[in-house]
Design a protein around this motif. Structure first.
Motif, mmCIF file in Angstrom:
data_model
loop_
_atom_site.group_PDB
_atom_site.id
_atom_site.type_symbol
_atom_site.label_atom_id
_atom_site.label_comp_id
_atom_site.label_asym_id
_atom_site.label_seq_id
_atom_site.Cartn_x
_atom_site.Cartn_y
_atom_site.Cartn_z
ATOM 1 N N GLU A 112 0.833 -1.210 0.000
ATOM 2 C CA GLU A 112 0.000 0.000 0.000
ATOM 3 C C GLU A 112 0.866 1.258 0.000
ATOM 4 N N ARG A 113 2.010 1.209 0.673
ATOM 5 C CA ARG A 113 2.894 2.381 0.679
ATOM 6 C C ARG A 113 3.504 2.610 -0.696
ATOM 7 N N ILE A 114 3.801 1.518 -1.398
ATOM 8 C CA ILE A 114 4.448 1.634 -2.718
ATOM 9 C C ILE A 114 3.439 2.008 -3.793
ATOM 10 N N LEU A 115 2.299 1.317 -3.827
ATOM 11 C CA LEU A 115 1.253 1.569 -4.834
ATOM 12 C C LEU A 115 -0.097 1.637 -4.126
ATOM 13 N N PRO A 116 -0.430 2.807 -3.581
ATOM 14 C CA PRO A 116 -1.691 2.919 -2.831
ATOM 15 C C PRO A 116 -2.909 2.555 -3.689
ATOM 16 N N GLY A 117 -3.746 1.701 -3.136
ATOM 17 C CA GLY A 117 -4.983 1.333 -3.794
ATOM 18 C C GLY A 117 -4.852 0.382 -4.962
ATOM 19 N N ILE A 118 -3.664 -0.189 -5.198
ATOM 20 C CA ILE A 118 -3.478 -1.098 -6.336
ATOM 21 C C ILE A 118 -4.342 -2.348 -6.163
ATOM 22 N N PRO A 119 -5.103 -2.718 -7.185
ATOM 23 C CA PRO A 119 -5.902 -3.960 -7.076
ATOM 24 C C PRO A 119 -4.970 -5.186 -7.003
ATOM 25 N N ARG A 120 -5.253 -6.083 -6.110
ATOM 26 C CA ARG A 120 -4.414 -7.282 -5.939
ATOM 27 C C ARG A 120 -5.236 -8.381 -5.301
ATOM 28 N N GLU A 121 -4.780 -9.587 -5.510
ATOM 29 C CA GLU A 121 -5.470 -10.749 -4.951
ATOM 30 C C GLU A 121 -4.443 -11.779 -4.504
ATOM 31 N N ILE A 122 -4.615 -12.312 -3.306
ATOM 32 C CA ILE A 122 -3.745 -13.391 -2.823
ATOM 33 C C ILE A 122 -4.257 -14.692 -3.432
ATOM 34 N N VAL A 123 -3.450 -15.291 -4.322
ATOM 35 C CA VAL A 123 -3.899 -16.507 -5.024
ATOM 36 C C VAL A 123 -3.451 -17.778 -4.314
ATOM 37 N N SER A 124 -2.406 -17.691 -3.483
ATOM 38 C CA SER A 124 -1.984 -18.880 -2.719
ATOM 39 C C SER A 124 -1.091 -18.459 -1.568
ATOM 40 N N THR A 125 -1.167 -19.218 -0.504
ATOM 41 C CA THR A 125 -0.278 -19.021 0.651
ATOM 42 C C THR A 125 0.238 -20.372 1.107
ATOM 43 N N THR A 126 1.496 -20.400 1.478
ATOM 44 C CA THR A 126 2.103 -21.589 2.082
ATOM 45 C C THR A 126 2.789 -21.159 3.366
ATOM 46 N N ALA A 127 3.436 -22.106 4.021
ATOM 47 C CA ALA A 127 4.136 -21.780 5.262
ATOM 48 C C ALA A 127 5.335 -20.878 5.010
ATOM 49 N N SER A 128 5.773 -20.791 3.740
ATOM 50 C CA SER A 128 6.993 -20.029 3.470
ATOM 51 C C SER A 128 6.838 -18.912 2.439
ATOM 52 N N ASP A 129 5.657 -18.761 1.828
ATOM 53 C CA ASP A 129 5.511 -17.665 0.856
ATOM 54 C C ASP A 129 4.041 -17.320 0.609
ATOM 55 N N ILE A 130 3.858 -16.126 0.025
ATOM 56 C CA ILE A 130 2.534 -15.639 -0.362
ATOM 57 C C ILE A 130 2.619 -15.214 -1.823
ATOM 58 N N THR A 131 1.630 -15.608 -2.616
ATOM 59 C CA THR A 131 1.614 -15.261 -4.035
ATOM 60 C C THR A 131 0.462 -14.321 -4.329
ATOM 61 N N TYR A 132 0.810 -13.185 -4.985
ATOM 62 C CA TYR A 132 -0.184 -12.169 -5.348
ATOM 63 C C TYR A 132 -0.393 -12.160 -6.858
ATOM 64 N N SER A 133 -1.623 -11.858 -7.252
ATOM 65 C CA SER A 133 -1.934 -11.605 -8.658
ATOM 66 C C SER A 133 -2.200 -10.111 -8.822
ATOM 67 N N LEU A 134 -1.553 -9.500 -9.815
ATOM 68 C CA LEU A 134 -1.623 -8.056 -10.021
ATOM 69 C C LEU A 134 -2.197 -7.744 -11.405
ATOM 70 N N PRO A 135 -2.574 -6.478 -11.649
ATOM 71 C CA PRO A 135 -3.294 -6.146 -12.893
ATOM 72 C C PRO A 135 -2.539 -6.428 -14.183
ATOM 73 N N ASN A 136 -1.233 -6.134 -14.246
ATOM 74 C CA ASN A 136 -0.505 -6.300 -15.501
ATOM 75 C C ASN A 136 0.979 -6.557 -15.229
ATOM 76 N N PRO A 137 1.722 -7.023 -16.234
ATOM 77 C CA PRO A 137 3.148 -7.358 -16.040
ATOM 78 C C PRO A 137 3.998 -6.169 -15.613
ATOM 79 N N ASP A 138 3.746 -4.974 -16.163
ATOM 80 C CA ASP A 138 4.571 -3.806 -15.808
ATOM 81 C C ASP A 138 4.409 -3.450 -14.334
ATOM 82 N N THR A 139 3.178 -3.469 -13.863
ATOM 83 C CA THR A 139 2.928 -3.192 -12.441
ATOM 84 C C THR A 139 3.600 -4.255 -11.569
ATOM 85 N N THR A 140 3.523 -5.499 -12.004
ATOM 86 C CA THR A 140 4.135 -6.604 -11.248
ATOM 87 C C THR A 140 5.641 -6.407 -11.135
ATOM 88 N N ASN A 141 6.301 -6.104 -12.251
ATOM 89 C CA ASN A 141 7.759 -5.919 -12.239
ATOM 90 C C ASN A 141 8.162 -4.732 -11.376
#
Length: 379
Positions: A112-141
């Motif tokens: 939120e500090r880096i990209l306030p209000g950016i749409p995102r979704e947690i697609v998976s969580t494990t004991a060692s990581d969290i995976t987010y899905s973001l709107p587009n490749p440029d935003t992700t990078n």
């Protein structure tokens, strides 16, 4: 210049005394190992180890209290080298379940500090990581780069140009570092080393290290049995085993007594033990070679006299070699840094005990066997 050129010391006449000294050291060391145990490093027991270097000196006691308040189990905190270095050890690798929501909350706040209000979704969580899905490749990078600069272990799920997913690692070390950054905002740090070893791998490494030492001793036994006689091989290997056991006992005795020597058994220490074995057997072989030569020349002389003469003749070489080796190792011990301290200490002590063993124990065991069995040693 030659020193100890005309020595005539009755080493073997005092062998019972030295057997007693060695026996006492072995008993003390083994009792310490039995009751106090050995402290194994992360290589063998598994867990997480982090080495941090702060800009300013750190109050270790205060940090220990703070880390203990994080509710993530028992965290060992020690100085590492100078007053600005800190070593943290945890038997955990993954965040405890009750802490995991707090970790996710911190990651969400960072996004939120880096990209306030950016749409995102947690697609998976494990004991060692969290995976987010973001709107587009440029935003992700962009977000991955910024999260990495903020201290998070963020990366791409796929190297495909169309990748829109970001994975953030959430190991125990990440949680510790995140909290330390908040607790010491005016004293930044860098991560010098970060290791994680699973308990299964640690157990396998422990067994492999034990096998390495055992096989080294067996190989030496076979080699010396072929080169000399079997009793010489047994004497040498018994002396080497006595060096290793006394050094292990010292590790157990000193831990928690001398702060700078709170050393743990690690793969580096195993390498030091193998170095000791190789160094000590070299000294012993030099003495055995001289014994064999003198037995061929003085066939009618008593074995005790021949062995004493051989030890006296090789004493100059033994002392000079050990002394010059110790000079280098002592410098390594004091100026080689924390990483090499355990290796240097082990080899320094091992060279001292190994030299003592080559002079007073290995040959004495050969004589003791020949005397008790009333066997004549000939080549």
């Amino acid at each position: 210049m030659r020193i100890f050129e005309n020595l005539n010391i009755d080493f073997l006449g005092k062998r019972k005394l030295f057997f007693g000294i060695s026996g006492s050291l072995l008993v003390i060391g083994l009792l310490s190992i039995l009751f106090r145990g050995l402290q194994f490093g992360i290589d063998f027991k598994g867990g997480t180890e982090i080495v941090l270097e702060f800009r300013e000196p750190i109050d270790i006691a205060e940090m220990r209290n703070y880390v203990g308040s994080l509710e993530i189990g028992n965290i060992e905190v020690k100085t590492f080298g100078a007053e600005t270095g800190v070593l943290l050890n945890s038997e955990l690798q993954n965040i405890p379940e009750e802490i995991f929501p707090k970790v996710v909350e911190n990651i969400e706040q960072a996004i939120e500090r880096i990209l306030p209000g950016i749409p995102r979704e947690i697609v998976s969580t494990t004991a060692s990581d969290i995976t987010y899905s973001l709107p587009n490749p440029d935003t992700t990078n962009f977000l991955i780069d910024r999260m990495f600069l903020a201290g998070y272990q963020a990366g791409k799920v796929s190297q495909e140009p169309t990748n829109k997913q970001m994975v953030v690692r959430v190991g125990i070390s990440d949680w510790i570092k995140e909290n330390l950054k908040s607790h010491y905002p005016d004293n930044p740090f860098i991560v010098i080393r970060e290791d994680r070893v699973g308990p299964k791998i640690g157990q396998e490494l422990k067994m492999d290290a034990l096998y390495a030492i055992i096989f080294a001793l067996i190989a030496i036994l076979i080699y010396l049995g072929i080169r000399f006689k079997f009793i010489f091989a047994v004497g040498a290997v018994a002396a080497l085993s006595h060096v290793v056991l006394i050094t292990l006992g010292l590790y157990s005795l000193l831990y928690g007594v001398i702060p700078l020597l709170n050393l743990e058994i690690s793969l580096t220490v195993v390498a030091a033990f193998l170095t000791i074995i190789g160094y000590s057997i070299n000294d012993t072989v030099v003495v055995f070679d001289r014994i064999r030569e003198n037995l061929k020349i003085h066939k009618t002389k008593p074995l005790e006299e021949v062995i004493n003469k051989s030890i006296n003749k090789t004493m100059s070489r033994t002392i000079i070699t050990s002394f010059t080796t110790l000079i280098t190792l002592t410098l390594l011990l004091f100026f080689g840094g924390e990483v090499l301290r355990s290796f240097a200490f082990t080899v320094v002590f091992g060279v001292l005990v190994g030299t003592y063993s080559s002079i007073f124990i290995a040959s004495a065991l050969v004589l003791e066997y020949a005397t008790r069995r009333k066997k004549k040693v000939e080549f």
